[in-house]
Design a protein around this motif. Structure first.
Motif, PDB file in Angstrom:
ATOM      1  N   VAL A 218      -0.669  10.197  -4.034  1.00  0.00           N
ATOM      2  CA  VAL A 218      -1.504   9.820  -5.192  1.00  0.00           C
ATOM      3  C   VAL A 218      -2.220   8.517  -4.870  1.00  0.00           C
ATOM      4  O   VAL A 218      -1.895   7.854  -3.880  1.00  0.00           O
ATOM      5  CB  VAL A 218      -0.625   9.591  -6.455  1.00  0.00           C
ATOM      6  N   ARG A 219      -3.188   8.148  -5.702  1.00  0.00           N
ATOM      7  CA  ARG A 219      -3.766   6.810  -5.589  1.00  0.00           C
ATOM      8  C   ARG A 219      -3.797   6.175  -6.971  1.00  0.00           C
ATOM      9  O   ARG A 219      -4.019   6.871  -7.980  1.00  0.00           O
ATOM     10  CB  ARG A 219      -5.144   6.837  -4.955  1.00  0.00           C
ATOM     11  N   PRO A 220      -3.607   4.857  -7.004  1.00  0.00           N
ATOM     12  CA  PRO A 220      -3.701   4.177  -8.297  1.00  0.00           C
ATOM     13  C   PRO A 220      -5.111   4.373  -8.861  1.00  0.00           C
ATOM     14  O   PRO A 220      -6.081   4.451  -8.082  1.00  0.00           O
ATOM     15  CB  PRO A 220      -3.459   2.707  -7.937  1.00  0.00           C
ATOM     16  N   ILE A 221      -5.224   4.447 -10.163  1.00  0.00           N
ATOM     17  CA  ILE A 221      -6.530   4.780 -10.761  1.00  0.00           C
ATOM     18  C   ILE A 221      -7.600   3.738 -10.460  1.00  0.00           C
ATOM     19  O   ILE A 221      -8.786   4.020 -10.534  1.00  0.00           O
ATOM     20  CB  ILE A 221      -6.432   5.016 -12.291  1.00  0.00           C
TER      21      ILE A 221
ATOM     22  N   SER B  69       0.821  -1.210   0.000  1.00  0.00           N
ATOM     23  CA  SER B  69       0.000   0.000   0.000  1.00  0.00           C
ATOM     24  C   SER B  69       0.856   1.262   0.000  1.00  0.00           C
ATOM     25  O   SER B  69       0.607   2.189  -0.779  1.00  0.00           O
ATOM     26  CB  SER B  69      -0.964  -0.007   1.186  1.00  0.00           C
ATOM     27  N   ALA B  70       1.890   1.318   0.854  1.00  0.00           N
ATOM     28  CA  ALA B  70       2.720   2.531   0.914  1.00  0.00           C
ATOM     29  C   ALA B  70       3.433   2.746  -0.418  1.00  0.00           C
ATOM     30  O   ALA B  70       3.585   3.884  -0.885  1.00  0.00           O
ATOM     31  CB  ALA B  70       3.727   2.431   2.048  1.00  0.00           C
ATOM     32  N   ARG B  71       3.845   1.650  -1.041  1.00  0.00           N
ATOM     33  CA  ARG B  71       4.553   1.781  -2.322  1.00  0.00           C
ATOM     34  C   ARG B  71       3.619   2.250  -3.426  1.00  0.00           C
ATOM     35  O   ARG B  71       4.000   3.047  -4.279  1.00  0.00           O
ATOM     36  CB  ARG B  71       5.199   0.439  -2.696  1.00  0.00           C
ATOM     37  N   ARG B  72       2.387   1.767  -3.418  1.00  0.00           N
ATOM     38  CA  ARG B  72       1.449   2.150  -4.483  1.00  0.00           C
ATOM     39  C   ARG B  72       0.901   3.569  -4.317  1.00  0.00           C
ATOM     40  O   ARG B  72       0.451   4.181  -5.270  1.00  0.00           O
ATOM     41  CB  ARG B  72       0.273   1.163  -4.534  1.00  0.00           C
ATOM     42  N   TYR B  73       0.915   4.070  -3.106  1.00  0.00           N
ATOM     43  CA  TYR B  73       0.303   5.380  -2.841  1.00  0.00           C
ATOM     44  C   TYR B  73       1.319   6.501  -2.691  1.00  0.00           C
ATOM     45  O   TYR B  73       0.941   7.629  -2.363  1.00  0.00           O
ATOM     46  CB  TYR B  73      -0.555   5.299  -1.568  1.00  0.00           C
TER      47      TYR B  73
END
Ligand code: GTQ
Length: 371
Positions: free
Chosen positions: A209-212, A200-204
């Motif tokens: 930002v947040r993944p689409i 989660s920390a890596r994707r955000y």
């Protein structure tokens, strides 16, 4: 009390006692104690020294190993004013929140479970342990803030080489008082990973930002808030005027809702620059502070509480308080409060201290218990 004298008459006192056996109560007797002019928390201001907590954790490691049943090697901070809550003082640090220090040793595993209480962790010492939250292994380093909102499976395991200690905060007393406690052990000892580590920390990007694919709000889009990003946020906020009460302070938020990181617990971290002397105020929410770095003191209802690295202290509801950094280095305070609960119940109020140029007179000094 002249006009209320009649409630002391023998006739009324007899009546009060008589209805008790029918499990009935006379409001005229109870109302002054229950519906007072302003908050009168039973929680008291208190401070626990790091030396004491550390010494007791070291003793605890000799007598307890995390396993099913006991679950965690955690020692909680019991507010002396809330001892009479049965059982176990409801493990209350404030009226609504529980705080503890937890120790995990290399090679140990604290089993996965889930419950209706929300949990958070602030890492005070060590590295190399992970918390596995709903299938995601989240590795922990000093200064990281981790969230486990209600209902998510979570367990901990230590793959590093040195003991690791963190602060836990949960809304245990709140959930206990409203009869909402559910707890469930995981069928196995610890959950197996189902997504990549620190997913989660890596994707955000730490919440920027947040993944689409993640446009629908979720409870824990970001499992951990890394210290290096938090410190950067505090440093750049530090280029501006500090808040008069709290210095340079930020709140950890859920990036998918913009609201507090947990539904019932607000978590803040604040930097008090060297020499910072805050003004006094009070508010309805109660706060548990952990001194992450630095030293100074807080005045709570006229009593001076001196603190240094690792200490914990409580500012109860509606207590006057001000923070002072007496050292030549910046101080960092992590804190948790029931602000969201007060907001939900429309009870959030705040008042600044008008007298004395906004600072309290110090009338006493707290003497902490040492090991
Ligand atoms: O680490 O999951 O201090 O479930 C209290 C309850 C820690 C945890 C606590 C918990 C935990």
């Amino acid at each position: 009390m002249e006009k209320n004298n009649y409630i002391q008459s023998q006739q009324v006192l007899d009546f009060n006692q008589e209805i008790e056996r029918f499990h009935l109560g006379p409001l005229w007797n109870a109302i002054p104690a229950l519906m007072h002019h302003e908050p009168q928390p039973q929680a008291v201001p208190y401070l626990w020294k790091w030396e004491t907590l550390y010494a007791k954790l070291m003793e605890a490691k000799e007598i307890f190993t995390p396993d099913r049943g006991g679950e965690r090697r955690a020692i909680y901070l019991q507010n002396p004013g809330l001892m009479n809550r049965e059982p176990w003082g409801w493990a209350s640090t404030t009226q609504t929140l529980y705080a503890a220090v937890q120790l995990i040793l290399p090679g140990e595993t604290a089993p996965s479970h889930r419950h209706t209480q929300s949990a958070l962790r602030f890492i005070t010492e060590g590295e190399g342990a992970y918390s596995i939250v709903q299938g995601e292994r989240i590795f922990m380093e000093e200064g990281d803030f981790l969230i486990t909102p209600q209902g998510l499976w979570h367990g901990h395991s230590h793959t590093g080489t040195k003991p690791m200690i963190w602060m836990d905060c949960l809304d245990i007393p709140l959930i206990y008082s409203i009869g909402g406690t559910f707890f469930e052990p995981y069928p196995d000892k610890i959950e197996a990973p189902s997504v990549p580590d620190n997913y989660s920390a890596r994707r955000y990007a730490g919440g920027m930002v947040r993944p689409i694919s993640d446009r629908t709000p979720t409870a824990a889009p970001l499992g951990s808030y890394k210290w290096n990003q938090t410190r950067q946020a505090l440093d750049s906020l530090g280029e501006f005027e500090p808040d008069m009460y709290d210095g340079h302070a930020v709140e950890y938020i859920n990036p998918s809702t913009g609201s507090t990181s947990h539904p019932n617990i607000a978590s803040w971290i604040q930097k008090l620059p060297a020499g910072f002397a805050g003004k006094a105020h009070r508010h309805t929410h109660a706060t548990i502070y952990h001194v992450f770095k630095g030293s100074g003191y807080s005045v709570i209802n006229g009593v001076k509480f001196s603190w240094s690295q690792g200490d914990f202290f409580v500012v109860p509801n509606w207590a006057w308080h001000e923070h002072v950094n007496t050292s030549s280095a910046d101080a960092y305070l992590f804190s948790c409060s029931d602000l969201p609960v007060m907001e939900k119940f429309n009870l959030q109020r705040e008042e600044d201290y008008a007298d004395n140029n906004g600072c309290q007179d110090i009338v006493d000094e707290f003497v902490p218990l040492l090991p």
